[in-house]
Every structure is written in C-alpha cells, then in structure tokens.
Design an enzyme around this catalytic site. Structure first.
Site, PDB file in Angstrom:
ATOM      1  N   SER A   1       0.795  -1.231   0.000  1.00 28.14           N
ATOM      2  CA  SER A   1       0.000   0.000   0.000  1.00 28.14           C
ATOM      3  C   SER A   1       0.832   1.288   0.000  1.00 28.14           C
ATOM      4  O   SER A   1       0.262   2.373  -0.054  1.00 28.14           O
ATOM      5  CB  SER A   1      -0.952   0.017   1.201  1.00 28.14           C
ATOM      6  OG  SER A   1      -2.029  -0.858   0.978  1.00 28.14           O
TER       7      SER A   1
ATOM      8  N   LYS B   1      -0.038   3.669  -2.681  1.00 24.63           N
ATOM      9  CA  LYS B   1      -1.075   4.689  -2.556  1.00 24.63           C
ATOM     10  C   LYS B   1      -0.502   6.101  -2.364  1.00 24.63           C
ATOM     11  O   LYS B   1      -1.213   7.091  -2.571  1.00 24.63           O
ATOM     12  CB  LYS B   1      -2.015   4.339  -1.395  1.00 24.63           C
ATOM     13  CG  LYS B   1      -2.784   3.033  -1.603  1.00 24.63           C
ATOM     14  CD  LYS B   1      -3.706   2.734  -0.436  1.00 24.63           C
ATOM     15  CE  LYS B   1      -4.584   1.516  -0.695  1.00 24.63           C
ATOM     16  NZ  LYS B   1      -3.949   0.253  -0.365  1.00 24.63           N
TER      17      LYS B   1
ATOM     18  N   SER C   1      -6.678   3.526   3.862  1.00 21.72           N
ATOM     19  CA  SER C   1      -5.895   2.691   2.946  1.00 21.72           C
ATOM     20  C   SER C   1      -6.790   1.837   2.061  1.00 21.72           C
ATOM     21  O   SER C   1      -6.511   0.664   1.785  1.00 21.72           O
ATOM     22  CB  SER C   1      -4.928   1.800   3.733  1.00 21.72           C
ATOM     23  OG  SER C   1      -3.919   1.293   2.888  1.00 21.72           O
TER      24      SER C   1
END
Length: 390
Positions: free
Chosen positions: A59, A62, A122
């Site tokens: 993640s 992101k 997230s």
C-alpha cells in the site's frame, strides 16, 4: 570550460547546537528487507540498507495515487469537492481480504472523502474509484503514476495498479519511496495534511490511521503510510520534525506491525539525535558577480536557484571550507537561470555538499566590436597562461 575557484572561506560553523563532540554510532540494526533515512531539506541519506533494492510496495503505492490526484487538483483538472460516481471495478466486495473504504457502485463521493479513504483507511476500492474518475480507467491512471515516477527520478519503481496489491512486475525501493514522500510534502501540501488525520468514518464504519506513530508523543511524526501484503511484509514511510529539521524514514519488509513502527521510530530518533541540518543559503541569494565574454553586458549576478541546506553529524559541523567555483570563460549568449558555477563545501578535502549557482540575468551576444575586443583579450590571457605554465 575551465573552472575557476574564486574564493575559499574556512571554519564555517554550520550548527547552532551545543553538543559534545562525540563520534557517530552506527545506525540501529533493523530486521527489514530495506530501509532509508533521509533529510527532507538537503536530501542527504543519513542511513540505508538495500536502499535501491527492488521490493514489493504494497500500500505504499497509494502514496503515488494520492500524489497524482494532488497534481490533478493543482492543474485544475480536478476539485476537492468534485463528485465521483463509483463504478463496478471499485466495489469494495472486489477486495474481500484487503483494506477498503466500503464503497459500492453508484455511490457519489467527493474527491476529498475518497482521498481520506485512500490515505487514512488505505482503501483499495477508493484508489480504483479515483483512478477511473481521473483517467477513465485504472490502466490509464497507472500510466500517469509511472510517468510521474520517471519525472521524479524514481528509477527503481514500476507500478502495475493503483493500490499496491501484489502483481507481476510491481516494485519500488526505499530510496524511491523517500523521494516520493519528499515530493508529496513539497509539491502537494494539501494532500500531505491528510496523512496526519487519525481516523475517518464512511458508511458508518470508523477506521483508524494504521500509522500508530501519529499517537506517539515521544516523536513528532505528522504523516506517513503503511503497507502490507504477504509478499511485501510490513512497511512504513513516515516523516517527523524536530525544530527546523524534518526527516523521512522508509522501512520495508519487516515481520510485523509492531516491528515496522518500532524500527521506524528507532531510525528517526537516531537521525534527530546524531545529525543536524541547517539552511546555508536562500533561493535567489546573490553569491558572486561573474564575467561574461562577447556579450551586450560584461558582468552578471550569480545566485542560488533554490534554498541550500547542509546535513552533517552534530559532532562534525566545525572546520568546513567553502569554495565558489565558476565555469570560465562564460560566453554569451547566457540564458536566465543558466548554471554558471557551483558552491562546494568540504571537510578535510571531502565534499559534504554542493549547490549550483545560476545566472540572474540573460545576456545576448554583443556587437562586432565587443566580440573582437573580448576575443583579443581572451587570446592574450591564454597566451600569458601558457607562458606561465611552460
């Protein structure tokens, strides 16, 4: 071009701190696949291990998704309050075993709320919703992500999707993630502010920011992003400030949530304890007057195109030498902002920092007489130099 050293000034005292002169210990040992500790202002890497290793980003991806959206807002192609209609590909049910915002098709959600879904919760679903809204498809958005990565100098990075779930070919490095975090803080500050938010509620589901360093009063972390997949392990990019110093830490591939938090804190604490950064020049500050040959003017101001900083161990800030190195001879035409030399700081003959200086004015070619006159002067100077060296 020859480089002419105009002046050297010794014993520049960089630090204003009163710290005992002690040797710098080694960085803390981390059980991570790779890590980097970088000063935000100077971009000096204080500590690293496998800093350029190609690792699964999870993640941390992101961060780039949020950066691209921030750049779209700056370009006025997108607004914080624009409504995004969620498509089928962004349905939270398509991400059953991963983090999500819990959105569903036909929901209409503002860009600002989706960004909180990306940054605080997230949410993989929120990433896809924004990607499709911005670029028409997630694949097209990923192309934008990779273009931005290239432009920022993230040469170890290749994005395959907008959220970071494991996929063939997806990779980044600790250094690239440090570069990306620096640019988020610097280029899209409104986006970076969201990383300090501790919770966000959507669809009556409150989720807390996974970066628990935000709650740690022992260190002033004001932003960061966690990541996890089975392939990547547990990772964390974080940034903290102490006085005028801001550090960025990247810890990738640890074995647990607690490990990524504890190791990031140890790395940041090490940097603040043993290193210091000080501003040494302001953007636009005039450093020197430079001779221009065969131009419509014979002299220009040369200055710093950006703020300049030095990062050094606290015990090694005395005894620096500073030199102004000018590219000589400088011939017209000269463009505004053209590099004409650099300032170099050394300690015991080792370079600790260097910054370019650039032209403060544009210079056009001079008339025929000034060209002939300057050519003659340069010829005699060259002849004299040859005589002295023979």
């Amino acid at each position: 071009m020859k480089k002419l050293i105009l002046t050297t000034i010794g014993l520049l005292y960089v630090s204003s701190f009163s710290v005992a002169a002690v040797s710098v210990p080694n960085p803390p040992e981390l059980s991570a696949k790779g890590y980097v500790l970088m000063d935000y202002h100077s971009e000096v890497v204080i500590a690293e291990q496998n800093g350029r290793a190609g690792l699964a980003p999870a993640s941390l991806t992101k961060l780039m998704t949020a950066y691209v959206v921030g750049q779209e807002i700056i370009a006025e192609r997108l607004n914080w309050e624009d409504k995004v209609t969620v498509g089928v590909n962004a349905w939270s049910q398509k991400f059953p075993d991963s983090s999500k915002m819990f959105i569903k098709p036909k929901d209409e959600i503002s860009v600002s709320n989706l960004m909180r879904g990306v940054i605080v919760q997230s949410g993989n679903d929120a990433c896809v919703a924004l990607a499709e809204h911005v670029a028409g498809s997630e694949a097209a958005f990923v192309s934008l992500m990779n273009e931005w990565a290239d432009s920022l100098g993230m040469y170890d990075t290749r994005f395959i999707n907008s959220h970071g779930l494991d996929a063939e070919g997806i990779q980044t490095s600790p250094r690239d993630m440090a570069i990306l975090m620096k640019n988020i803080i610097e280029d899209v500050p409104d986006v970076y502010e969201l990383y300090s938010e501790k919770e966000f509620t959507w669809n009556d589901i409150k989720q807390y920011n996974r970066n628990s360093l935000l709650w740690d009063n022992a260190i002033n972390v004001d932003g960061g992003k966690t990541g996890y997949t089975s392939n990547a392990g547990y990772s964390l990019v974080s940034s903290a400030i102490d006085g005028d110093t801001r550090l960025i830490s990247v810890v990738m591939g640890t074995e647990s949530k607690n490990a990524r938090i504890g190791q990031s804190k140890n790395l940041l604490s090490y940097g603040f304890r043993f290193y210091t950064t000080q501003k040494i020049a302001d953007a636009g500050q005039v450093e020197s007057m430079v001779r221009v040959w065969k131009g419509d003017q014979s002299e220009i101001e040369a200055g710093f195109p950006q703020d300049a900083y030095i990062t050094l161990p606290r015990s090694q800030t005395k005894g620096l030498e500073r030199s102004v190195v000018i590219e000589e001879p400088l011939m017209a035409p000269v463009k505004l902002g053209q590099k004409v030399g650099e300032i170099v700081w050394t300690k015991e003959n080792e370079v600790v920092a260097r910054y370019p200086i650039v032209s403060g004015q544009a210079v056009e070619e001079g008339n025929w007489f000034s060209k002939i006159w300057d050519s003659a002067i340069l010829w005699f100077k060259g002849l004299f130099s040859s005589f002295l060296s023979s």
